[in-house]
Write an enzyme that holds these catalytic residues in place. Structure first.
Site, PDB file in Angstrom:
ATOM      1  N   CYS A 148     -98.661 -13.926  29.174  1.00 21.04           N
ATOM      2  CA  CYS A 148     -99.500 -14.162  30.354  1.00 21.04           C
ATOM      3  C   CYS A 148    -100.315 -15.446  30.169  1.00 21.04           C
ATOM      4  O   CYS A 148    -100.425 -15.992  29.072  1.00 21.04           O
ATOM      5  CB  CYS A 148    -100.419 -12.963  30.597  1.00 21.04           C
ATOM      6  SG  CYS A 148    -101.834 -12.887  29.482  1.00 21.04           S
ATOM      7  N   CYS A 207    -103.084 -15.445  27.454  1.00 21.70           N
ATOM      8  CA  CYS A 207    -102.571 -15.600  26.086  1.00 21.70           C
ATOM      9  C   CYS A 207    -102.138 -17.039  25.828  1.00 21.70           C
ATOM     10  O   CYS A 207    -102.351 -17.577  24.737  1.00 21.70           O
ATOM     11  CB  CYS A 207    -101.425 -14.624  25.839  1.00 21.70           C
ATOM     12  SG  CYS A 207    -102.017 -12.926  25.753  1.00 21.70           S
ATOM     13  N   ASN A 219    -100.286  -4.445  21.938  1.00 24.77           N
ATOM     14  CA  ASN A 219    -101.260  -4.367  23.039  1.00 24.77           C
ATOM     15  C   ASN A 219    -102.101  -3.094  22.955  1.00 24.77           C
ATOM     16  O   ASN A 219    -101.614  -2.038  22.528  1.00 24.77           O
ATOM     17  CB  ASN A 219    -100.580  -4.514  24.405  1.00 24.77           C
ATOM     18  CG  ASN A 219     -99.496  -3.497  24.682  1.00 24.77           C
ATOM     19  OD1 ASN A 219     -98.801  -3.061  23.777  1.00 24.77           O
ATOM     20  ND2 ASN A 219     -99.350  -3.095  25.926  1.00 24.77           N
ATOM     21  N   CYS A 241    -103.797  -7.993  25.275  1.00 29.67           N
ATOM     22  CA  CYS A 241    -102.386  -8.279  25.024  1.00 29.67           C
ATOM     23  C   CYS A 241    -102.097  -8.404  23.526  1.00 29.67           C
ATOM     24  O   CYS A 241    -102.972  -8.810  22.734  1.00 29.67           O
ATOM     25  CB  CYS A 241    -101.992  -9.596  25.675  1.00 29.67           C
ATOM     26  SG  CYS A 241    -102.091  -9.591  27.461  1.00 29.67           S
ATOM     27  N   GLU A 247    -100.401 -10.595  21.976  1.00 32.12           N
ATOM     28  CA  GLU A 247    -100.504 -11.966  21.468  1.00 32.12           C
ATOM     29  C   GLU A 247    -101.928 -12.279  21.007  1.00 32.12           C
ATOM     30  O   GLU A 247    -102.156 -12.888  19.964  1.00 32.12           O
ATOM     31  CB  GLU A 247    -100.123 -12.978  22.556  1.00 32.12           C
ATOM     32  CG  GLU A 247     -98.687 -12.930  22.992  1.00 32.12           C
ATOM     33  CD  GLU A 247     -98.442 -12.024  24.195  1.00 32.12           C
ATOM     34  OE1 GLU A 247     -99.044 -10.923  24.260  1.00 32.12           O
ATOM     35  OE2 GLU A 247     -97.637 -12.402  25.053  1.00 32.12           O
ATOM     36  N   GLU A 299    -104.715  -0.856  25.318  1.00 31.78           N
ATOM     37  CA  GLU A 299    -105.222  -0.682  26.670  1.00 31.78           C
ATOM     38  C   GLU A 299    -106.515   0.131  26.674  1.00 31.78           C
ATOM     39  O   GLU A 299    -106.924   0.686  25.650  1.00 31.78           O
ATOM     40  CB  GLU A 299    -104.137  -0.028  27.536  1.00 31.78           C
ATOM     41  CG  GLU A 299    -102.906  -0.923  27.598  1.00 31.78           C
ATOM     42  CD  GLU A 299    -101.867  -0.497  28.618  1.00 31.78           C
ATOM     43  OE1 GLU A 299    -101.929   0.652  29.120  1.00 31.78           O
ATOM     44  OE2 GLU A 299    -100.994  -1.330  28.926  1.00 31.78           O
TER      45      GLU A 299
HETATM   46  N1  THU Z   1     -99.187  -7.511  27.870  1.00 23.12           N
HETATM   47  C1  THU Z   1     -99.121  -8.094  26.642  1.00 23.12           C
HETATM   48  O1  THU Z   1     -99.420  -7.468  25.629  1.00 23.12           O
HETATM   49  N2  THU Z   1     -98.720  -9.379  26.578  1.00 23.12           N
HETATM   50  C2  THU Z   1     -98.377 -10.142  27.651  1.00 23.12           C
HETATM   51  O2  THU Z   1     -98.146 -11.334  27.499  1.00 23.12           O
HETATM   52  C3  THU Z   1     -98.269  -9.521  28.972  1.00 23.12           C
HETATM   53  C4  THU Z   1     -98.863  -8.175  29.103  1.00 23.12           C
HETATM   54  C5  THU Z   1     -99.640  -6.121  27.950  1.00 23.12           C
HETATM   55  C6  THU Z   1    -100.983  -5.934  28.578  1.00 23.12           C
HETATM   56  C7  THU Z   1    -100.891  -4.532  29.108  1.00 23.12           C
HETATM   57  O3  THU Z   1    -101.235  -3.633  28.062  1.00 23.12           O
HETATM   58  C8  THU Z   1     -99.422  -4.343  29.425  1.00 23.12           C
HETATM   59  O4  THU Z   1     -98.736  -5.369  28.743  1.00 23.12           O
HETATM   60  C9  THU Z   1     -99.094  -4.402  30.902  1.00 23.12           C
HETATM   61  O5  THU Z   1     -99.610  -5.556  31.475  1.00 23.12           O
END
Ligand code: THU
Length: 155
Positions: free
Chosen positions: A106, A109, A56, A67, A69, A58
């Site tokens: 999520c 994704c 991930n 994310c 994925e 940010e």
């Molecule tokens: N996140 C993912 O990488 N994948 C998911 O399926 C859920 C959330 C990340 C996004 C963000 O950087 C952090 O987790 C908190 O939401």
């Protein structure tokens, strides 16, 4: 094939899934998660055996966070065009902690995974640690997003 298979321990997964879990864990090293401190890694295996990973990423403008994925899937489409994604493993842990946390992909994704399945005419298996703290193997993204929006909705 069963839509969801659960496992009490990572050790009970098939060896390919275990390997992808291992690679997904390694990928969390490249998470950029200064805001949530939630490090997510994803690893996929393609139909030619190539393993691709993502983490991930940010941003101070929060909605731009991406994310793991989707990072890995878009890397596959860009760097391995035409190859099919057979399976994905997703793992997460808090920054500076080793223990894995449940990480259920999520909705965004799941939507992207589903479009990949349509594009490649093949389901991708998804392995993750469920909020119930069991490992779960889903037979496809389709089962993770029933009645989803797809190209046919635009016709
Ligand atoms: N996140 C993912 O990488 N994948 C998911 O399926 C859920 C959330 C990340 C996004 C963000 O950087 C952090 O987790 C908190 O939401």
């Amino acid at each position: 094939m069963k839509e969801f298979t659960t496992y009490n321990s990572v050790e009970d997964l098939d060896s390919e899934s275990k390997y992808l879990v291992h690679k997904a864990k390694e990928a969390t090293v490249h998470s950029y998660a200064p805001y949530s401190k939630f490090c997510v890694g994803a690893a996929v295996i393609l139909d030619d055996g190539t393993v691709v990973t993502g983490a991930n990423q940010e941003n101070a403008a929060y909605p731009l966070c991406m994310c793991a994925e989707r990072v890995v899937l878009y890397a596959c489409a860009s760097q391995h065009p035409g190859k099919k994604v057979i399976k994905m493993a997703v793992v997460a842990h808090k920054k500076n902690h080793k223990e894995l946390m449940p990480a259920s992909s999520c909705g965004a994704c799941r939507q992207v995974m589903q479009e990949f399945e349509h594009r490649q005419h093949k389901p991708m298996e998804v392995v993750m640690l469920s909020p119930g703290e069991k490992w779960i193997k889903c037979s496809s993204a389709q089962v993770l997003l029933p009645y989803g929006f797809d190209a046919s909705s635009l016709e």
